[in-house]
Design an enzyme around this catalytic site. Structure first.
Site, PDB file in Angstrom:
ATOM      1  N   GLY A 270     -11.591 -34.913  -9.670  1.00 50.44           N
ATOM      2  CA  GLY A 270     -11.426 -35.752 -10.726  1.00 50.44           C
ATOM      3  C   GLY A 270     -10.863 -37.237 -10.077  1.00 50.44           C
ATOM      4  O   GLY A 270     -10.211 -37.996 -10.922  1.00 50.44           O
TER       5      GLY A 270
ATOM      6  N   ARG B   7     -11.535 -41.702 -11.428  1.00 55.90           N
ATOM      7  CA  ARG B   7     -10.941 -42.622 -12.534  1.00 55.90           C
ATOM      8  C   ARG B   7      -9.396 -42.153 -12.874  1.00 55.90           C
ATOM      9  O   ARG B   7      -9.064 -40.986 -12.183  1.00 55.90           O
ATOM     10  CB  ARG B   7     -11.609 -42.870 -13.937  1.00 55.90           C
ATOM     11  CG  ARG B   7     -12.034 -42.015 -14.618  1.00 55.90           C
ATOM     12  CD  ARG B   7     -13.042 -42.080 -15.655  1.00 55.90           C
ATOM     13  NE  ARG B   7     -13.152 -41.089 -16.457  1.00 55.90           N
ATOM     14  CZ  ARG B   7     -12.743 -40.813 -17.792  1.00 55.90           C
ATOM     15  NH1 ARG B   7     -11.797 -41.755 -18.053  1.00 55.90           N
ATOM     16  NH2 ARG B   7     -13.170 -39.813 -18.322  1.00 55.90           N
TER      17      ARG B   7
ATOM     18  N   ASN C 150      -6.518 -32.533  -9.519  1.00 60.19           N
ATOM     19  CA  ASN C 150      -6.269 -33.472 -10.470  1.00 60.19           C
ATOM     20  C   ASN C 150      -7.262 -33.195 -11.745  1.00 60.19           C
ATOM     21  O   ASN C 150      -6.929 -33.821 -12.940  1.00 60.19           O
ATOM     22  CB  ASN C 150      -6.176 -34.826  -9.808  1.00 60.19           C
ATOM     23  CG  ASN C 150      -6.445 -35.851 -10.921  1.00 60.19           C
ATOM     24  OD1 ASN C 150      -5.563 -36.194 -11.553  1.00 60.19           O
ATOM     25  ND2 ASN C 150      -7.570 -36.474 -11.254  1.00 60.19           N
TER      26      ASN C 150
ATOM     27  N   TYR D 257      -4.759 -26.808 -23.816  1.00 60.94           N
ATOM     28  CA  TYR D 257      -4.320 -27.501 -22.571  1.00 60.94           C
ATOM     29  C   TYR D 257      -2.874 -26.897 -22.137  1.00 60.94           C
ATOM     30  O   TYR D 257      -2.598 -26.923 -20.995  1.00 60.94           O
ATOM     31  CB  TYR D 257      -4.038 -29.115 -23.145  1.00 60.94           C
ATOM     32  CG  TYR D 257      -3.718 -30.018 -22.114  1.00 60.94           C
ATOM     33  CD1 TYR D 257      -4.811 -30.687 -21.253  1.00 60.94           C
ATOM     34  CD2 TYR D 257      -2.484 -30.488 -21.975  1.00 60.94           C
ATOM     35  CE1 TYR D 257      -4.271 -31.460 -20.168  1.00 60.94           C
ATOM     36  CE2 TYR D 257      -2.032 -31.642 -21.048  1.00 60.94           C
ATOM     37  CZ  TYR D 257      -3.049 -32.007 -20.177  1.00 60.94           C
ATOM     38  OH  TYR D 257      -2.832 -32.882 -19.352  1.00 60.94           O
TER      39      TYR D 257
ATOM     40  N   ALA E 175      -1.605 -24.036 -22.445  1.00 58.31           N
ATOM     41  CA  ALA E 175      -1.815 -22.776 -21.561  1.00 58.31           C
ATOM     42  C   ALA E 175      -2.506 -22.848 -20.309  1.00 58.31           C
ATOM     43  O   ALA E 175      -2.041 -22.275 -19.132  1.00 58.31           O
ATOM     44  CB  ALA E 175      -2.655 -21.791 -22.366  1.00 58.31           C
TER      45      ALA E 175
ATOM     46  N   LYS F 254      -1.847 -25.633 -18.523  1.00 59.32           N
ATOM     47  CA  LYS F 254      -1.002 -26.312 -17.635  1.00 59.32           C
ATOM     48  C   LYS F 254       0.132 -25.158 -17.185  1.00 59.32           C
ATOM     49  O   LYS F 254       0.700 -25.345 -16.034  1.00 59.32           O
ATOM     50  CB  LYS F 254      -0.619 -27.567 -18.188  1.00 59.32           C
ATOM     51  CG  LYS F 254      -1.550 -28.600 -18.407  1.00 59.32           C
ATOM     52  CD  LYS F 254      -2.203 -29.078 -16.923  1.00 59.32           C
ATOM     53  CE  LYS F 254      -3.153 -30.193 -17.237  1.00 59.32           C
ATOM     54  NZ  LYS F 254      -3.702 -30.674 -15.816  1.00 59.32           N
TER      55      LYS F 254
HETATM   56  P1  NDP Z   1      -9.142 -39.101 -16.873  1.00 59.03           P
HETATM   57  O1  NDP Z   1      -9.768 -38.358 -18.196  1.00 59.03           O
HETATM   58  O2  NDP Z   1      -8.689 -40.481 -16.766  1.00 59.03           O
HETATM   59  O3  NDP Z   1      -9.820 -38.525 -15.538  1.00 59.03           O
HETATM   60  C1  NDP Z   1     -10.228 -37.239 -15.117  1.00 59.03           C
HETATM   61  C2  NDP Z   1     -11.161 -37.158 -14.309  1.00 59.03           C
HETATM   62  O4  NDP Z   1     -11.502 -35.894 -14.152  1.00 59.03           O
HETATM   63  C3  NDP Z   1     -12.499 -38.253 -14.870  1.00 59.03           C
HETATM   64  O5  NDP Z   1     -12.939 -38.677 -13.628  1.00 59.03           O
HETATM   65  C4  NDP Z   1     -13.340 -36.744 -15.063  1.00 59.03           C
HETATM   66  O6  NDP Z   1     -14.781 -37.140 -15.119  1.00 59.03           O
HETATM   67  C5  NDP Z   1     -13.044 -35.631 -14.143  1.00 59.03           C
HETATM   68  N1  NDP Z   1     -13.607 -34.526 -14.606  1.00 59.03           N
HETATM   69  C6  NDP Z   1     -13.630 -33.795 -15.894  1.00 59.03           C
HETATM   70  N2  NDP Z   1     -14.054 -32.642 -15.719  1.00 59.03           N
HETATM   71  C7  NDP Z   1     -14.364 -32.311 -14.539  1.00 59.03           C
HETATM   72  C8  NDP Z   1     -15.036 -31.231 -13.806  1.00 59.03           C
HETATM   73  N3  NDP Z   1     -15.326 -30.237 -14.313  1.00 59.03           N
HETATM   74  N4  NDP Z   1     -15.036 -31.457 -12.548  1.00 59.03           N
HETATM   75  C9  NDP Z   1     -14.904 -32.561 -11.728  1.00 59.03           C
HETATM   76  N5  NDP Z   1     -14.398 -33.557 -12.420  1.00 59.03           N
HETATM   77  C10 NDP Z   1     -14.130 -33.473 -13.562  1.00 59.03           C
HETATM   78  O7  NDP Z   1      -7.638 -38.210 -16.864  1.00 59.03           O
HETATM   79  P2  NDP Z   1      -6.194 -38.732 -16.163  1.00 59.03           P
HETATM   80  O8  NDP Z   1      -6.266 -39.451 -15.199  1.00 59.03           O
HETATM   81  O9  NDP Z   1      -5.269 -39.057 -17.260  1.00 59.03           O
HETATM   82  O10 NDP Z   1      -5.714 -37.232 -16.052  1.00 59.03           O
HETATM   83  C11 NDP Z   1      -5.511 -36.560 -14.535  1.00 59.03           C
HETATM   84  C12 NDP Z   1      -5.131 -35.191 -14.431  1.00 59.03           C
HETATM   85  O11 NDP Z   1      -3.540 -35.639 -14.896  1.00 59.03           O
HETATM   86  C13 NDP Z   1      -5.449 -34.232 -15.474  1.00 59.03           C
HETATM   87  O12 NDP Z   1      -5.373 -33.054 -14.915  1.00 59.03           O
HETATM   88  C14 NDP Z   1      -4.416 -34.428 -16.737  1.00 59.03           C
HETATM   89  O13 NDP Z   1      -4.386 -33.327 -17.462  1.00 59.03           O
HETATM   90  C15 NDP Z   1      -3.126 -34.686 -15.867  1.00 59.03           C
HETATM   91  N6  NDP Z   1      -2.296 -35.597 -16.952  1.00 59.03           N
HETATM   92  C16 NDP Z   1      -2.578 -36.605 -17.388  1.00 59.03           C
HETATM   93  C17 NDP Z   1      -1.434 -36.986 -18.051  1.00 59.03           C
HETATM   94  C18 NDP Z   1      -1.699 -38.334 -18.900  1.00 59.03           C
HETATM   95  O14 NDP Z   1      -0.815 -38.707 -19.642  1.00 59.03           O
HETATM   96  N7  NDP Z   1      -2.849 -39.276 -18.537  1.00 59.03           N
HETATM   97  C19 NDP Z   1      -0.100 -36.395 -18.412  1.00 59.03           C
HETATM   98  C20 NDP Z   1      -0.017 -35.070 -17.752  1.00 59.03           C
HETATM   99  C21 NDP Z   1      -1.060 -34.685 -16.934  1.00 59.03           C
HETATM  100  P3  NDP Z   1     -15.490 -37.758 -16.378  1.00 59.03           P
HETATM  101  O15 NDP Z   1     -15.120 -39.350 -16.347  1.00 59.03           O
HETATM  102  O16 NDP Z   1     -16.833 -37.621 -16.403  1.00 59.03           O
HETATM  103  O17 NDP Z   1     -14.712 -37.437 -17.430  1.00 59.03           O
END
Ligand code: NDP
Length: 247
Positions: free
Chosen positions: A12, A15, A89, A154, A156, A158
């Protein structure tokens, strides 16, 4: 240059928080492999990494698909011959109250967040075990510790990641592999931008530091955990949330 010549996979990483971790690691001397379902955005981040003078390998990889993950580990080894760091991530949200939550939304979140972490860890740890070294970082969430309205799936997923981190650390740490989780609070990314202003305002009231976190804050913690400065830390979940949750 705390990660000089290390090779890191960031899932991921196209972005949000993953992109920031990828760029931070590259600035510290690492070559970066980005796995994301959004290849175009992954490629754009890859270009930024190359502009920093490091190598980037970007693949369209869905972390729920173990075959794709294994093939991509092989491509990583073909290019870089080793693997030092894995950052699990990739993650999504599909919020709704428990009684209204569709089975498909439960499955999607558990599959990407939890099974995806399992798939990538299983494939990467085979390589790291042979090397007798490695760092695995799992991006969890404070929601996996305290729960949240509308986030049964979500929370569950995490909480599962936190338990998976502890088990993986118990199994792998004696072979030179450190496994830790990072639990962010509210970080300003596309994921949180979709929350209503009222929800965002409510969240802010619960943050003692009085401000939301930035992706770079999480990247700084990941850099520490991925570096040799954290060589004696394993099986831990480190909260980064401006003081929202104090345990
Ligand atoms: P974003 O939605 O900004 O980025 C997530 C990225 O993961 C995107 O590029 C997305 O692609 C990609 N992705 C989604 N599904 C898949 C898949 N099946 N295989 C590979 N890549 C995938 O999220 P964040 O940067 O905010 O979050 C990143 C991590 O941090 C996550 O695990 C989130 O749960 C965790 N987190 C975030 C928080 C927050 O406040 N933002 C707080 C706590 C935890 P696409 O663009 O196509 O969707």
């Amino acid at each position: 240059m705390r990660l000089k010549d290390k090779v890191a996979i960031i899932t991921g990483g196209a972005r949000g928080i993953g992109r920031e971790i990828a760029l931070k690691f590259a600035r510290e001397g690492a070559d970066i492999v980005i796995w994301d379902v959004n290849l175009e955005a992954a490629g754009a981040t890859g270009k930024e990494i190359e502009n920093l003078g490091r190598q980037a390998l970007c693949g369209k990889v869905d972390v729920t698909n173990f075959t794709q993950v294994e093939e991509s580990i092989n491509k990583t080894l073909d290019k870089f011959k080793k693997l030092d760091i894995l950052v699990n991530n990739a993650g999504i949200t599909k919020d709704n109250l428990l009684l209204r939550m569709a089975e498909s939304d439960w499955d999607a979140v558990i599959n990407i967040n939890l099974k995806g972490t399992f798939n990538c860890t299983k494939a990467a740890s085979k390589v790291m075990l042979k090397q007798k070294s490695g760092k695995i970082l799992n991006i969890a969430s404070i929601i996996g510790i305290i729960g949240n309205f509308g986030q049964a799936n979500y929370a569950a997923s995490k909480a599962g990641i936190i338990a998976l981190t502890k088990t993986t650390a118990k199994e792998l740490s004696s072979r030179g592999i450190c496994v830790n989780a990072v639990a962010p609070g509210f970080i300003q990314t596309d994921m949180t931008a979709k929350l209503s202003p009222a929800v965002q305002e409510q969240m802010l009231k619960n943050i003692p530091m009085g401000k939301f976190g930035k992706p770079e804050d999480v990247a700084n913690l990941c850099l520490f955990l991925a570096s040799s400065d954290a060589d004696y830390i394993t099986g831990q979940t480190i909260i980064i949330d401006g003081g929202m949750v104090m345990v």
